[in-house]
Design a protein around this motif. Structure first.
Motif, short mmCIF file in Angstrom:
data_model
loop_
_atom_site.label_atom_id
_atom_site.label_comp_id
_atom_site.label_asym_id
_atom_site.label_seq_id
_atom_site.Cartn_x
_atom_site.Cartn_y
_atom_site.Cartn_z
N VAL A 103 0.86 -1.19 0.00
CA VAL A 103 0.00 0.00 0.00
C VAL A 103 0.89 1.23 0.00
O VAL A 103 1.85 1.31 0.78
CB VAL A 103 -0.93 0.01 1.24
N GLU A 111 -3.23 4.06 -1.56
CA GLU A 111 -3.37 3.44 -2.87
C GLU A 111 -2.97 1.97 -2.78
O GLU A 111 -1.92 1.63 -2.23
CB GLU A 111 -2.49 4.15 -3.90
N TRP A 112 -3.84 1.14 -3.34
CA TRP A 112 -3.56 -0.31 -3.39
C TRP A 112 -4.12 -0.84 -4.70
O TRP A 112 -5.28 -0.59 -5.04
CB TRP A 112 -4.21 -1.02 -2.20
N GLU A 113 -3.29 -1.54 -5.44
CA GLU A 113 -3.65 -2.12 -6.73
C GLU A 113 -4.31 -1.10 -7.67
O GLU A 113 -5.33 -1.37 -8.32
CB GLU A 113 -4.55 -3.35 -6.56
N THR A 116 -7.66 4.03 -5.05
CA THR A 116 -7.43 4.81 -3.83
C THR A 116 -8.53 4.52 -2.82
O THR A 116 -9.68 4.25 -3.17
CB THR A 116 -7.39 6.33 -4.13
N TYR A 117 -8.14 4.57 -1.55
CA TYR A 117 -9.04 4.29 -0.44
C TYR A 117 -8.87 5.40 0.61
O TYR A 117 -7.80 5.97 0.77
CB TYR A 117 -8.71 2.94 0.21
N LEU A 120 -7.00 2.71 5.76
CA LEU A 120 -6.37 1.39 5.73
C LEU A 120 -7.38 0.30 6.07
O LEU A 120 -7.28 -0.83 5.59
CB LEU A 120 -5.20 1.34 6.72
N CYS A 122 -10.46 0.12 5.13
CA CYS A 122 -11.18 -0.25 3.89
C CYS A 122 -10.35 -1.24 3.08
O CYS A 122 -10.88 -2.20 2.53
CB CYS A 122 -11.46 1.00 3.05
N ILE A 123 -9.05 -1.03 3.04
CA ILE A 123 -8.18 -1.93 2.29
C ILE A 123 -8.14 -3.29 2.98
O ILE A 123 -8.25 -4.34 2.33
CB ILE A 123 -6.76 -1.34 2.16
N GLU A 126 -11.23 -5.17 2.24
CA GLU A 126 -11.20 -5.64 0.86
C GLU A 126 -10.32 -6.90 0.73
O GLU A 126 -10.67 -7.85 0.04
CB GLU A 126 -10.66 -4.53 -0.05
N GLY A 134 -7.43 -1.27 10.11
CA GLY A 134 -6.37 -1.17 9.12
C GLY A 134 -4.98 -1.06 9.73
O GLY A 134 -4.08 -1.81 9.36
#
Length: 145
Positions: A103, A111-113, A116-117, A120, A122-123, A126, A134
């Motif tokens: 991240v 930002e991940w893959e 944007t989120y 943490l 939320c990531i 996911e 997070g």
């Protein structure tokens, strides 16, 4: 040793029915439905209060005052928690189920893959499909002091 002291000393070995009989002798009505250890303590306390008297009002007031002040004192005695601050450009890396999760920390976003989120968490949700903190998922812990 007084009779009351002898009875109280024997209470841990008494059957519940014997403790309830002691409760009934105190004239307190039917024994409450409580766990045995608590019923034993309350019965012993009532016996002692009947024999030696209740706690004086001045002591009760002081105990209330101390109890009300205690949470404030406890909070002040703990070292403050230093919040974790992540600088823009920081990379957080975590291995999860054989995958390497990376991240990138942006300005108020993560930002991940390529997406944007806002947080943490939320990531982490996911990635895992479950609710996670997070910062906890990524192994960050606030520092004391």
């Amino acid at each position: 040793m007084s009779k009351i002291d002898t009875i109280i000393a024997a209470m841990p070995r008494m059957q519940r029915s014997e403790v309830e009989a002691q409760w009934n002798k105190l004239g307190a009505g039917e024994a409450p439905r409580l766990p045995d250890p608590l019923l034993r303590r309350l019965t012993a306390q009532m016996m002692q209060e009947r024999r030696y008297g209740d706690v004086p009002a001045v002591i009760r007031r002081e105990l209330v005052r101390l109890a009300e002040a205690a949470p404030d004192a406890a909070e002040k005695s703990r070292p403050p928690v230093t919040p974790i601050r992540l600088s823009e450009g920081t990379r957080l890396i975590r291995e999860w189920n054989g995958r390497t999760i990376e991240v990138l920390v942006g300005d108020d976003v993560f930002e991940w893959e390529g997406r944007t989120y806002k947080s943490l968490s939320c990531i982490a949700r996911e990635i895992t499909g479950a609710h996670w903190s997070g910062p906890r998922f990524f192994g960050m812990r606030p520092r004391r002091g």
